[in-house]
Design a protein around this motif. Structure first.
Motif, short mmCIF file in Angstrom:
data_model
loop_
_atom_site.label_atom_id
_atom_site.label_comp_id
_atom_site.label_asym_id
_atom_site.label_seq_id
_atom_site.Cartn_x
_atom_site.Cartn_y
_atom_site.Cartn_z
N ARG A 1 -2.26 13.27 -5.60
CA ARG A 1 -3.09 13.47 -4.44
C ARG A 1 -2.43 14.14 -3.16
O ARG A 1 -1.51 13.63 -2.89
CB ARG A 1 -3.43 12.17 -3.87
CG ARG A 1 -4.89 12.37 -2.69
CD ARG A 1 -5.34 10.95 -2.20
NE ARG A 1 -4.35 10.65 -1.27
CZ ARG A 1 -4.59 9.61 -0.32
NH1 ARG A 1 -5.41 8.85 -0.38
NH2 ARG A 1 -3.67 9.34 0.95
N TRP B 1 -9.44 4.22 -4.96
CA TRP B 1 -8.73 3.72 -3.67
C TRP B 1 -7.83 2.61 -3.95
O TRP B 1 -8.29 1.69 -4.27
CB TRP B 1 -9.60 3.82 -2.49
CG TRP B 1 -8.59 3.65 -1.33
CD1 TRP B 1 -7.45 4.37 -1.08
CD2 TRP B 1 -8.88 2.72 -0.22
NE1 TRP B 1 -7.10 3.84 0.45
CE2 TRP B 1 -7.72 2.69 0.79
CE3 TRP B 1 -9.60 1.68 0.07
CZ2 TRP B 1 -7.61 2.04 1.79
CZ3 TRP B 1 -9.36 0.73 1.04
CH2 TRP B 1 -8.53 0.72 2.17
N LEU B 2 -6.60 2.79 -3.58
CA LEU B 2 -5.65 1.77 -4.34
C LEU B 2 -5.82 0.67 -3.51
O LEU B 2 -5.13 -0.48 -4.57
CB LEU B 2 -4.12 2.57 -4.02
CG LEU B 2 -3.52 2.34 -2.64
CD1 LEU B 2 -2.09 3.11 -2.65
CD2 LEU B 2 -4.33 2.96 -1.53
N SER C 1 0.81 -1.16 0.09
CA SER C 1 -0.11 0.15 -0.01
C SER C 1 0.66 1.27 0.12
O SER C 1 1.49 1.65 1.08
CB SER C 1 -0.93 0.02 1.16
OG SER C 1 -1.52 1.25 1.36
N THR D 1 0.12 4.20 0.00
CA THR D 1 -0.27 5.34 0.95
C THR D 1 0.29 5.09 2.31
O THR D 1 0.59 6.10 2.77
CB THR D 1 -2.10 5.46 0.98
OG1 THR D 1 -2.56 4.36 1.05
CG2 THR D 1 -2.67 6.19 -0.15
N LEU D 2 0.28 4.00 2.43
CA LEU D 2 0.61 3.65 3.96
C LEU D 2 2.14 3.92 4.09
O LEU D 2 2.90 4.26 5.10
CB LEU D 2 0.48 2.30 4.54
CG LEU D 2 -1.33 2.09 5.04
CD1 LEU D 2 -1.22 0.63 5.19
CD2 LEU D 2 -1.55 3.03 5.87
N TYR E 1 -16.28 8.16 3.99
CA TYR E 1 -16.03 9.52 4.27
C TYR E 1 -17.47 10.25 4.16
O TYR E 1 -17.33 11.28 4.00
CB TYR E 1 -15.23 9.93 2.89
CG TYR E 1 -13.78 9.64 2.93
CD1 TYR E 1 -12.90 10.24 3.98
CD2 TYR E 1 -13.43 8.57 2.35
CE1 TYR E 1 -11.41 9.76 3.99
CE2 TYR E 1 -11.88 8.00 2.32
CZ TYR E 1 -11.11 8.85 3.34
OH TYR E 1 -9.89 8.37 3.37
N TYR F 1 -9.43 15.15 0.42
CA TYR F 1 -8.23 15.28 -0.58
C TYR F 1 -8.61 15.96 -1.80
O TYR F 1 -9.70 16.19 -2.10
CB TYR F 1 -8.21 13.43 -1.08
CG TYR F 1 -7.91 12.30 0.08
CD1 TYR F 1 -6.76 12.31 0.45
CD2 TYR F 1 -8.91 11.80 0.36
CE1 TYR F 1 -6.75 11.24 1.45
CE2 TYR F 1 -9.00 10.83 1.22
CZ TYR F 1 -7.70 10.41 1.90
OH TYR F 1 -7.48 9.57 2.75
N LYS G 1 -12.28 7.81 10.14
CA LYS G 1 -12.19 9.18 9.53
C LYS G 1 -13.29 10.15 10.29
O LYS G 1 -12.74 11.08 10.75
CB LYS G 1 -12.73 9.04 8.04
CG LYS G 1 -11.89 8.06 7.28
CD LYS G 1 -10.44 8.14 7.03
CE LYS G 1 -10.04 6.92 6.34
NZ LYS G 1 -8.55 6.86 6.18
N ASN H 1 -12.20 8.92 -2.15
CA ASN H 1 -10.72 8.96 -2.06
C ASN H 1 -9.96 8.38 -3.29
O ASN H 1 -10.55 7.11 -3.46
CB ASN H 1 -10.28 8.21 -0.73
CG ASN H 1 -8.86 8.04 -0.67
OD1 ASN H 1 -7.90 8.46 -1.13
ND2 ASN H 1 -8.26 6.99 0.17
N GLY I 1 0.39 13.49 2.40
CA GLY I 1 0.38 11.84 2.17
C GLY I 1 -0.70 11.52 2.86
O GLY I 1 -1.88 10.39 2.37
N ALA I 2 -0.72 11.62 4.22
CA ALA I 2 -1.66 10.82 5.21
C ALA I 2 -3.19 11.02 4.82
O ALA I 2 -3.62 12.19 4.79
CB ALA I 2 -1.11 11.06 6.54
N GLY I 3 -3.63 9.90 4.93
CA GLY I 3 -5.33 10.01 4.66
C GLY I 3 -5.73 9.65 6.00
O GLY I 3 -6.45 8.61 6.38
N1 GLU Z 1 -7.01 5.25 3.47
C1 GLU Z 1 -6.02 6.27 3.70
C2 GLU Z 1 -5.43 6.95 2.53
O1 GLU Z 1 -5.91 6.55 1.37
C3 GLU Z 1 -5.00 5.69 4.73
C4 GLU Z 1 -4.11 4.65 3.88
C5 GLU Z 1 -4.58 3.35 3.79
O2 GLU Z 1 -5.25 3.00 4.59
O3 GLU Z 1 -4.20 3.14 2.70
O4 GLU Z 1 -4.08 7.35 2.45
#
Ligand code: GLU
Ligand code: PMP
Length: 397
Positions: free
Chosen positions: A372, A124-125, A13, A15-16, A205, A323, A237, A174, A36-38
């Protein structure tokens, strides 16, 4: 040794990973600004922390029913009826270790090898990876920035074939902040009912909507669509509870039962203390959430205006989530120092290297002409970070 072919094909991931990198650089003393942080930058509200402390004091630290305690599932039913106008019974609810886990369980429960899942792009990835882990095939639907990245009836119809099993909807979205209107959902719902598709509706969200925008749950439209919909939500969230790991799904009993069986052999119950705290979160009036949302709104407006004032960059005003998808297409082909900007990864790398600003490359969401930015960070950091982005853009040749 030969490892699992299927899972060797699963990516990390991003994003993480980016969030972890920014946090590490900060701890090492670098002056990093992280977009970066979601994850909400607010603390979990006091009354939720207090409920967790009470649960500890009362010794509520043992295994619970694998799908979650009845009190929490009842609180979720009340929340869904009150906020989303959908009536469920507690046995139609399963609580898991975050909405990510909820989604993972859904795909494990509904997919057979070769089943296709429609995923609007940018996505979302984690969706495509979770579909692949369940032996499904992600099928992407292109959308347009001008149309606020939303799919239309035509787009979906073109992508459907006899192997199509489900469509994922993520509104508010997202990474792009789009929010579907009721009329737009009605069209998708009608198509799903006609073609017998599951709808995986990720509504995590839902509280983050701006400018009079209303969040509508697709399962609330009618009973036929409700029978096909898995409504996904969680505490991360809305209640600033990312680390507590509580998510849930409401849906048809047969799917929920399969998910419960899977969960009973994989993770057992989600954390007992976090479950009790989640009841307090769901049952307390929403002032704290509203405060957070109005702070997000201020940051959103500042960020969008600033980005659109920087040469070669642009973005649309997102209606939800936290975002912004920043269009970098006019920077492609330019150089920053020795780096050729040939896509979102080189853009993100050069920006981090030269200005210590983290963003998520759009390629992670299937959109290489975008990056993003999350505005779940303080206004001060947003201002500084965007000033650095402006300098970066001015240095491009
Ligand atoms: N969902 C958030 C993001 O897209 C947190 C990271 C994740 O869970 O992938 O940044
Ligand atoms: N869905 C979307 C669209 C998300 O951005 C996230 C981010 N974490 C999740 C689901 C999962 O959230 P969590 O597992 O923290 O509940």
């Amino acid at each position: 040794m030969i490892l699992s072919q299927k899972n060797l094909n699963i990516s990390e991931s991003l994003t993480l990973a980016i969030d972890a990198k920014a946090k590490k650089m900060l701890s090492e003393g670098y002056d990093v600004i992280g977009f970066g942080a979601g994850e909400p930058d607010f603390p979990t509200p006091d009354y939720i922390i207090q409920a967790a402390k009470n649960a500890l004091d009362q010794g509520l630290t043992r295994y619970t029913p694998s799908s979650g305690i009845l009190q929490l599932r009842k609180a979720i039913c009340r929340k869904l009826e009150r906020d989303n106008h959908i009536v469920y019974t507690p046995d139609e609810i399963i609580v898991s270790n975050g909405a990510k886990h909820s989604l993972y369980n859904i795909f494990q429960a509904i997919l057979n090898p070769g089943d296709q899942v429609l995923i609007p792009k940018p996505y979302w990835l984690s969706y495509p990876e979770m579909v692949k882990m369940a032996d499904g095939i992600p099928v992407f639907i292109d959308t347009k920035e001008e149309n606020c990245f939303k799919v239309t009836r035509d787009d979906i119809e073109k992508a459907i074939n006899p192997n199509t099993k489900a469509i994922i909807l993520n509104s508010p979205s997202n990474p792009n902040g789009c929010v579907y209107k009721k009329e737009e959902l009605e069209v998708i719902a009608e198509l799903a009912v006609k073609r017998g598709l599951f709808i995986v509706s990720d509504e995590i969200y839902e509280e983050m909507v701006y400018d009079e925008t209303q969040h509508v749950s697709i399962a609330s439209l009618n009973d036929k669509v409700k029978e096909l919909t898995l409504t996904v939500n969680g505490m991360s969230k809305a209640y600033a509870m990312t680390g507590w790991r509580i998510g849930y799904v409401a849906g048809p009993l047969d799917v929920i039962n399969v998910m419960s069986n899977i969960q009973s052999h994989s993770t057992s119950n989600p954390n007992s203390i976090a479950q009790y705290a989640s009841i307090a979160a769901l049952e307390t009036p929403k002032e704290k959430i509203q405060e957070m949302v109005s702070v997000f709104d201020e940051r959103r407006l500042y960020m969008v205006e600033k980005i659109n004032s920087i040469p070669l960059l642009s973005c649309k005003l997102p209606k939800g989530s936290f975002y912004v998808m920043m269009n970098i297409s006019q920077a492609i082909g330019k150089r920053h120092g020795n780096t050729l900007i040939n896509g979102s990864i080189s853009f993100a790398d050069a920006l981090l290297e030269s200005k210590k600003v983290t963003i998520v490359p759009g390629i992670a969401f299937g959109a290489d002409l975008f990056v993003r930015l999350s505005y779940a960070t303080s206004m001060d950091k947003i201002q500084k970070g965007l000033d650095r982005i402006q300098q970066f853009m001015e240095e491009l040749v």
